[in-house]
Scaffold this motif. Structure first.
Motif, PDB file in Angstrom:
ATOM      1  N   ILE A  51      -9.871  47.656 -49.048  1.00  0.00           N
ATOM      2  CA  ILE A  51     -10.184  46.675 -49.435  1.00  0.00           C
ATOM      3  C   ILE A  51      -9.697  45.394 -48.722  1.00  0.00           C
ATOM      4  O   ILE A  51     -10.164  44.443 -48.287  1.00  0.00           O
ATOM      5  CB  ILE A  51     -10.301  46.238 -50.763  1.00  0.00           C
ATOM      6  N   ASN A  52      -8.263  45.584 -48.674  1.00  0.00           N
ATOM      7  CA  ASN A  52      -7.462  44.575 -47.795  1.00  0.00           C
ATOM      8  C   ASN A  52      -7.684  44.614 -46.335  1.00  0.00           C
ATOM      9  O   ASN A  52      -8.043  43.249 -45.732  1.00  0.00           O
ATOM     10  CB  ASN A  52      -6.108  44.684 -48.080  1.00  0.00           C
ATOM     11  N   GLN A  53      -8.073  45.737 -45.781  1.00  0.00           N
ATOM     12  CA  GLN A  53      -8.342  45.754 -44.257  1.00  0.00           C
ATOM     13  C   GLN A  53      -9.578  45.094 -44.043  1.00  0.00           C
ATOM     14  O   GLN A  53      -9.964  44.339 -43.171  1.00  0.00           O
ATOM     15  CB  GLN A  53      -8.173  47.072 -43.791  1.00  0.00           C
ATOM     16  N   TYR A  54     -10.555  45.479 -45.087  1.00  0.00           N
ATOM     17  CA  TYR A  54     -11.863  44.687 -44.935  1.00  0.00           C
ATOM     18  C   TYR A  54     -12.055  43.061 -44.989  1.00  0.00           C
ATOM     19  O   TYR A  54     -12.446  42.452 -44.025  1.00  0.00           O
ATOM     20  CB  TYR A  54     -13.041  45.307 -45.759  1.00  0.00           C
ATOM     21  N   LEU A  55     -11.069  42.807 -45.830  1.00  0.00           N
ATOM     22  CA  LEU A  55     -11.002  41.238 -45.959  1.00  0.00           C
ATOM     23  C   LEU A  55     -10.122  40.723 -44.948  1.00  0.00           C
ATOM     24  O   LEU A  55     -10.477  39.394 -44.358  1.00  0.00           O
ATOM     25  CB  LEU A  55     -10.399  40.870 -47.453  1.00  0.00           C
ATOM     26  N   LEU A  61     -17.231  47.821 -38.456  1.00  0.00           N
ATOM     27  CA  LEU A  61     -16.345  49.135 -38.561  1.00  0.00           C
ATOM     28  C   LEU A  61     -15.256  49.106 -39.678  1.00  0.00           C
ATOM     29  O   LEU A  61     -15.217  50.127 -40.208  1.00  0.00           O
ATOM     30  CB  LEU A  61     -15.565  49.284 -37.051  1.00  0.00           C
ATOM     31  N   SER A  62     -14.832  48.012 -39.734  1.00  0.00           N
ATOM     32  CA  SER A  62     -13.872  48.020 -41.058  1.00  0.00           C
ATOM     33  C   SER A  62     -14.514  48.302 -42.354  1.00  0.00           C
ATOM     34  O   SER A  62     -13.913  48.723 -43.527  1.00  0.00           O
ATOM     35  CB  SER A  62     -13.024  46.587 -41.156  1.00  0.00           C
ATOM     36  N   LEU A  63     -15.929  47.951 -42.513  1.00  0.00           N
ATOM     37  CA  LEU A  63     -16.652  48.251 -43.489  1.00  0.00           C
ATOM     38  C   LEU A  63     -16.689  49.634 -43.908  1.00  0.00           C
ATOM     39  O   LEU A  63     -16.628  50.050 -44.918  1.00  0.00           O
ATOM     40  CB  LEU A  63     -18.000  47.614 -43.565  1.00  0.00           C
ATOM     41  N   PHE A  64     -17.321  50.220 -42.638  1.00  0.00           N
ATOM     42  CA  PHE A  64     -17.280  51.851 -42.666  1.00  0.00           C
ATOM     43  C   PHE A  64     -15.854  52.363 -43.031  1.00  0.00           C
ATOM     44  O   PHE A  64     -15.862  53.395 -44.057  1.00  0.00           O
ATOM     45  CB  PHE A  64     -17.984  52.342 -41.674  1.00  0.00           C
ATOM     46  N   PHE A  69     -12.154  54.817 -47.272  1.00  0.00           N
ATOM     47  CA  PHE A  69     -10.940  54.547 -48.016  1.00  0.00           C
ATOM     48  C   PHE A  69     -11.203  54.512 -49.575  1.00  0.00           C
ATOM     49  O   PHE A  69     -10.583  55.019 -50.490  1.00  0.00           O
ATOM     50  CB  PHE A  69     -10.262  53.389 -47.405  1.00  0.00           C
ATOM     51  N   LEU A  70     -12.300  53.602 -49.753  1.00  0.00           N
ATOM     52  CA  LEU A  70     -12.469  53.652 -51.322  1.00  0.00           C
ATOM     53  C   LEU A  70     -13.007  54.795 -51.919  1.00  0.00           C
ATOM     54  O   LEU A  70     -12.610  55.209 -53.058  1.00  0.00           O
ATOM     55  CB  LEU A  70     -13.725  52.655 -51.534  1.00  0.00           C
ATOM     56  N   PHE A  71     -13.618  55.741 -51.252  1.00  0.00           N
ATOM     57  CA  PHE A  71     -14.397  57.104 -51.490  1.00  0.00           C
ATOM     58  C   PHE A  71     -13.098  57.895 -51.956  1.00  0.00           C
ATOM     59  O   PHE A  71     -12.736  58.570 -52.928  1.00  0.00           O
ATOM     60  CB  PHE A  71     -15.214  57.654 -50.686  1.00  0.00           C
ATOM     61  N   PHE A  72     -12.236  57.884 -50.982  1.00  0.00           N
ATOM     62  CA  PHE A  72     -10.954  59.018 -51.017  1.00  0.00           C
ATOM     63  C   PHE A  72     -10.061  58.189 -52.274  1.00  0.00           C
ATOM     64  O   PHE A  72      -9.417  59.103 -53.172  1.00  0.00           O
ATOM     65  CB  PHE A  72     -10.206  59.136 -49.804  1.00  0.00           C
ATOM     66  N   GLY A  73      -9.873  57.011 -52.334  1.00  0.00           N
ATOM     67  CA  GLY A  73      -9.206  56.603 -53.299  1.00  0.00           C
ATOM     68  C   GLY A  73      -9.379  56.514 -54.634  1.00  0.00           C
ATOM     69  O   GLY A  73      -8.655  57.089 -55.522  1.00  0.00           O
ATOM     70  N   ILE A  74     -10.842  56.425 -54.868  1.00  0.00           N
ATOM     71  CA  ILE A  74     -11.407  56.808 -56.101  1.00  0.00           C
ATOM     72  C   ILE A  74     -11.270  58.166 -56.411  1.00  0.00           C
ATOM     73  O   ILE A  74     -11.073  58.468 -57.644  1.00  0.00           O
ATOM     74  CB  ILE A  74     -12.888  56.324 -56.132  1.00  0.00           C
TER      75      ILE A  74
END
Length: 100
Positions: A51-55, A61-64, A69-74
């Motif tokens: 999330i921090n990298q996207y912001l 590209l950072s959204l993908f 990252f969110l998928f693997f983190g969750i």
């Protein structure tokens, strides 16, 4: 957005703390409980890092990458939570049997 770096730093320190404490624990069930807590901290770290990298960049590209990252983190956090609840129940059973 100072909250994301703070959460990232705290979660990586919690992950390292639990991983180091696993080596000092002689009881196998407590090792598994601490390993589950470490997985939860790792999941929080991965999610908030994405999330921090996207912001920070706000590109497609950072959204993908953030979605990955969110998928693997969750998934890490959920698996850690499931393990934590399972091994805590097992530990409680062992404590109850020991008292009887």
């Amino acid at each position: 957005m100072i909250i994301f770096p703070v959460v990232i730093i705290i979660s990586i320190f919690m992950y390292l703390y639990y991983k180091i404490m696993i080596a000092n624990e002689p009881e196998p069930l407590k090792k598994e409980i601490k390993n589950a807590k470490a997985r939860i901290a790792l999941g929080v770290f991965i999610s908030f890092f994405g999330i921090n990298q996207y912001l920070f960049y706000e590109t497609q590209l950072s959204l993908f990458i953030t979605i990955i990252f969110l998928f693997f983190g969750i998934m890490q956090g959920y698996a850690g939570y499931k393990r934590l609840s399972h091994y805590k129940k097992e530990y409680q059973k062992r404590v109850e049997v020991g008292r009887s």
